[in-house]
Design a protein around this motif. Structure first.
Motif, short mmCIF file in Angstrom:
data_model
loop_
_atom_site.label_atom_id
_atom_site.label_comp_id
_atom_site.label_asym_id
_atom_site.label_seq_id
_atom_site.Cartn_x
_atom_site.Cartn_y
_atom_site.Cartn_z
N PHE A 1 0.93 -1.20 -0.01
CA PHE A 1 0.04 -0.11 -0.05
C PHE A 1 0.74 1.19 -0.11
O PHE A 1 0.34 2.22 0.47
CB PHE A 1 -1.02 0.06 1.36
N LEU A 2 1.95 1.14 -0.88
CA LEU A 2 2.89 2.63 -1.04
C LEU A 2 2.22 3.49 -1.56
O LEU A 2 1.40 3.13 -2.42
CB LEU A 2 4.01 2.14 -1.66
N ASP A 3 2.06 4.57 -0.82
CA ASP A 3 1.46 5.85 -1.42
C ASP A 3 -0.17 5.80 -1.23
O ASP A 3 -0.73 6.74 -1.92
CB ASP A 3 1.75 6.19 -2.97
N ALA A 4 -0.58 4.89 -0.38
CA ALA A 4 -1.90 4.75 0.17
C ALA A 4 -2.16 5.15 1.38
O ALA A 4 -1.45 5.63 2.04
CB ALA A 4 -2.36 3.51 -0.27
N GLU A 5 -3.51 5.13 1.65
CA GLU A 5 -3.74 5.63 3.05
C GLU A 5 -3.30 4.75 4.04
O GLU A 5 -3.49 3.76 3.91
CB GLU A 5 -5.36 5.85 3.19
N PRO A 6 -2.50 5.29 5.11
CA PRO A 6 -2.02 4.34 5.98
C PRO A 6 -2.87 3.48 6.86
O PRO A 6 -2.47 2.13 7.05
CB PRO A 6 -1.56 5.34 7.18
N TRP A 7 -4.32 3.38 7.06
CA TRP A 7 -5.00 2.70 7.59
C TRP A 7 -5.11 1.32 6.97
O TRP A 7 -5.35 0.17 7.39
CB TRP A 7 -6.27 3.06 7.93
N LEU A 8 -4.80 1.43 5.52
CA LEU A 8 -5.02 0.06 4.87
C LEU A 8 -3.74 -0.90 4.99
O LEU A 8 -4.23 -2.26 5.16
CB LEU A 8 -4.63 0.31 3.32
N GLN A 9 -2.88 -0.60 5.39
CA GLN A 9 -1.69 -1.19 5.80
C GLN A 9 -1.86 -1.91 7.26
O GLN A 9 -1.76 -2.86 7.64
CB GLN A 9 -0.15 -0.89 5.80
N ASP A 10 -2.63 -0.81 8.13
CA ASP A 10 -2.72 -1.14 9.59
C ASP A 10 -3.82 -2.20 9.61
O ASP A 10 -4.01 -2.65 10.66
CB ASP A 10 -2.94 0.02 10.40
N ASP A 11 -4.62 -2.64 8.72
CA ASP A 11 -5.69 -3.44 8.59
C ASP A 11 -5.53 -4.70 8.47
O ASP A 11 -6.34 -5.53 8.59
CB ASP A 11 -6.74 -2.75 7.63
N VAL A 12 -4.13 -5.06 8.10
CA VAL A 12 -3.85 -6.40 7.84
C VAL A 12 -2.55 -6.62 8.89
O VAL A 12 -1.69 -5.61 9.08
CB VAL A 12 -3.60 -6.81 6.69
N ILE A 13 -2.14 -7.91 8.92
CA ILE A 13 -0.83 -8.28 9.63
C ILE A 13 -0.12 -9.08 8.86
O ILE A 13 -0.53 -10.06 8.09
CB ILE A 13 -0.93 -8.92 10.88
N GLY A 14 1.35 -8.71 8.60
CA GLY A 14 2.24 -9.40 7.88
C GLY A 14 2.97 -8.95 6.92
O GLY A 14 3.69 -9.56 6.06
N LEU A 15 2.26 -7.92 6.03
CA LEU A 15 3.00 -7.24 5.07
C LEU A 15 4.20 -6.33 5.35
O LEU A 15 4.70 -5.97 6.32
CB LEU A 15 2.19 -5.83 4.46
N PRO A 16 5.27 -6.40 4.53
CA PRO A 16 6.37 -5.81 4.94
C PRO A 16 6.18 -4.24 4.79
O PRO A 16 5.28 -3.84 4.08
CB PRO A 16 7.58 -6.20 3.59
N PRO A 17 7.09 -3.37 5.55
CA PRO A 17 6.86 -2.00 5.37
C PRO A 17 6.99 -1.40 4.01
O PRO A 17 7.64 -1.91 3.16
CB PRO A 17 8.02 -1.34 6.19
N ALA A 18 6.16 -0.40 3.67
CA ALA A 18 6.35 0.10 2.37
C ALA A 18 7.58 0.87 2.35
O ALA A 18 8.07 1.64 3.20
CB ALA A 18 5.02 1.22 2.18
#
Length: 486
Positions: A333-350
């Motif tokens: 979710f690079l360049d997307a709203e921050p809550w999108l990455q916070d809504d799942v667990i396990g993605l690497p940092p953008a």
């Protein structure tokens, strides 16, 4: 020499560049367009949902990345016809083969090798979610929705599925869709994460401009897979087919202008903005990226309303094209709203430096030197009425990553050397020739000037200045015809 540099040389070099970049039989661009020789890879990572029961109970999805799996891409243009000396009409074959050696090159001893046919993962049931979502938003009559919901229950449809990587990425026939297709003929019966892939059959044709009439139009699509206007989008501007496929652009690029690619995975044209100059494969290149405004929602960028951009910033809505609530984003979710990455667990940092889509283009010729396209496919899920199991989801939409696809390509060392020999070496030879000619002219001019100076001095030395002598001659008389030698 100034006239050569400012007037003659640019014209000669422009003609040289144009002769190699136009898509005409025998040019370097045409040969590579027909059948690219450097390796092109699709690098696939899929996300396994490890806690489906917790997700149904309201928990965040916990994702486990599987991969990356390397697939070698092969392209071939067939049945090529030149139309009125300015367009190329063609069919395209594109297929993929799993590259086991590259995929498992860095696997440690004792670790099971990756195999896309055997490796299974759990994700949302794309077929069932797609049917339920599309019937709900289309305003289908309640009795029809009820009948289909009952059929879903009878066919034991659930919100999650466990399939092989190969099936989900390249497609499989879904039994529930096959059943529905009997009463809904336009409904596809194949499910796949990545579209427009692995097609050896030629069913539609495309057209592009070859650059002969106007080199600035080089490679621009005028028809894509039989469409002259895309049927997926809301406005005529969004539905326009323009841009190149990304192999080449118009020569003499301007840093202040965007370049446009047509991205078949996204079913749309996509502008790219200049980032910086950067050396790539020993060549000076312009580096480009996808601008943030392209992926803004319609509130922040009204032009994106034509693409049904009603979700969060940083997402591309592909629902109308793939008939399921699939949204494309940049990885993590690079360049997307921050809550999108916070809504799942396990993605690497953008990471801006490693996760963006970039093109490296040689600015004089417009030739692509290197490309790295990165897209994350996400499915949107939320509570829906009528259909079984959807009542367990939350009301607010959740965007769950399903896969990350990286496409890499460009020139290899051999092609770079061929490129230099056909384009830049003639330029350098021509430049050297001009300087040699200039030097010879200067030398010859200097020799001629020196000889002329010596000749003038000798004439001056030997010249006789005739001056009247007023003195009397030996005889005492006036001798007006006697002159002094000086």
């Amino acid at each position: 020499m100034l006239i050569f540099n400012l007037v003659i040389f640019p014209i000669v070099f422009l003609n040289l560049v144009s002769s190699q970049v136009v898509l005409s039989n025998g040019t370097l661009s045409f040969d590579q367009w027909l059948a690219p020789t450097p390796a092109i890879f699709k690098i696939v990572t899929v996300y396994n949902i490890t806690n489906p029961d917790e997700v149904l109970a309201g928990g965040k999805p916990v994702l486990q990345g599987l991969g990356p799996y390397y697939f070698r891409e092969y392209r071939e243009r067939v049945n090529v016809v030149e139309v009125y000396d300015q367009e190329l009409w063609f069919g395209e074959k594109k297929w993929y083969e799993f590259d086991n050696d590259t995929t498992n090159a860095n696997r440690t001893n004792g670790t099971a090798p990756l195999d896309p046919v055997k490796d299974m993962f759990t994700t949302f049931n794309l077929a069932y979610v797609g049917v339920a979502y599309n019937l709900t938003i289309s305003g289908t009559k309640s009795e029809i929705m009820g009948a289909i919901a009952a059929a879903a229950l009878e066919h034991e449809q659930t919100l999650f599925m466990t399939k092989s990587v190969n099936d989900v990425v390249f497609g499989y026939k879904d039994k529930f869709l096959t059943f529905l297709k009997a009463v809904m003929p336009t409904l596809p019966d194949t499910v796949q994460l990545v579209y427009n892939m692995s097609s050896r059959d030629i069913t539609t044709y495309s057209k592009i401009l070859n650059g002969r009439k106007n080199v600035s139009d080089l490679g621009q699509y005028t028809q894509w897979q039989g469409y002259t206007s895309l049927p997926y989008w809301k406005t005529p501007e969004a539905a326009m087919i323009n841009g190149t496929e990304g192999l080449f652009f118009a020569p003499h690029l301007d840093k202040n202008e965007t370049i446009t690619t047509f991205v078949d995975d996204l079913f749309r044209a996509n502008p790219m903005e200049f980032v910086e100059e950067e050396e790539c494969m020993t060549l000076n290149t312009y580096k480009y990226r996808i601008p943030k405004y392209v992926m803004m929602n319609a509130t922040n960028n009204p032009l994106n309303e034509g693409f049904y951009a009603y979700g969060p910033d940083g997402m591309m809505n592909l629902t109308s094209a793939v008939m399921a609530p699939v949204f494309a984003s940049k990885p993590s979710f690079l360049d997307a709203e921050p809550w999108l990455q916070d809504d799942v667990i396990g993605l690497p940092p953008a990471d801006n430096n490693t996760m963006d889509t970039n093109l490296w283009v040689e600015p004089i010729t417009g030739a692509l030197i290197k490309a790295k396209k990165q897209l994350q496919a996400n499915i949107m899920v939320q509570k829906l009425p009528v259909f079984p199991h959807f009542d367990k989801l939350r009301e607010t939409p959740r965007f769950v990553p399903m896969s990350n696809i990286i496409e890499t390509g460009g020139m290899d060392d051999d092609l770079v050397n061929t490129f230099k020999n056909k384009v830049f070496r003639p330029r350098d030879d021509f430049t050297i020739g001009l300087w040699v000619l200039f030097g010879v002219c200067v030398f010859v001019g200097g020799v001629i000037g020196l000889l002329q100076c010596r000749h003038v001095k000798k004439n001056q030395k030997d010249a006789t200045l005739l001056i009247p002598n007023d003195k009397a001659g030996p005889g005492g008389g006036s001798q007006a015809n006697v002159y002094q030698k000086v």
